[in-house]
Design a protein around this motif. Structure first.
Motif, short mmCIF file in Angstrom:
data_model
loop_
_atom_site.label_atom_id
_atom_site.label_comp_id
_atom_site.label_asym_id
_atom_site.label_seq_id
_atom_site.Cartn_x
_atom_site.Cartn_y
_atom_site.Cartn_z
N ILE A 54 0.84 -1.21 0.00
CA ILE A 54 0.00 0.00 0.00
C ILE A 54 0.87 1.25 0.00
O ILE A 54 0.59 2.22 -0.70
N GLY A 55 1.96 1.23 0.78
CA GLY A 55 2.86 2.38 0.82
C GLY A 55 3.55 2.64 -0.50
O GLY A 55 3.77 3.79 -0.89
N MET A 56 3.89 1.58 -1.24
CA MET A 56 4.57 1.74 -2.52
C MET A 56 3.62 2.23 -3.61
O MET A 56 4.06 2.77 -4.61
N ASN A 57 2.33 2.05 -3.43
CA ASN A 57 1.36 2.49 -4.43
C ASN A 57 0.78 3.87 -4.12
O ASN A 57 -0.12 4.33 -4.82
N SER A 58 1.27 4.52 -3.08
CA SER A 58 0.75 5.83 -2.73
C SER A 58 1.58 6.93 -3.39
O SER A 58 2.65 6.68 -3.93
N GLU A 59 1.07 8.13 -3.34
CA GLU A 59 1.79 9.28 -3.89
C GLU A 59 2.33 10.09 -2.74
O GLU A 59 1.63 10.31 -1.76
N PRO A 60 3.51 10.60 -2.75
CA PRO A 60 4.61 10.38 -3.68
C PRO A 60 5.16 8.97 -3.49
O PRO A 60 5.13 8.42 -2.39
#
Length: 71
Positions: A54-60
């Motif tokens: 989930i963290g890797m798919n968030s912005e930034p």
């Protein structure tokens, strides 16, 4: 006039659930226990990878090292 059919068993009446009902309840309890054990293992080993994904798919988009490091 039609005669009524009695569904009561002759002789001694058993108190409590019948044998097939007992096996159904026992099977349900065993299945729910098995399912909860599996859910516990999945939750235990899947929570941190889920947070990372989930963290890797968030912005930034952070780097993997930024997600894992405590700083």
């Amino acid at each position: 006039m039609a005669s009524r059919v009695s569904l009561k068993a002759k002789g001694k009446s058993a108190k409590g659930p019948k044998a097939d009902e007992k096996s159904t309840v026992k099977c349900l309890k065993e299945w729910s226990t098995w399912a909860m054990k599996k859910a516990k293992v999945i939750t235990h080993y899947g929570f941190i990878p889920l947070v990372i994904i989930i963290g890797m798919n968030s912005e930034p988009k952070p780097q993997l090292a930024q997600l894992i490091s405590p700083i």
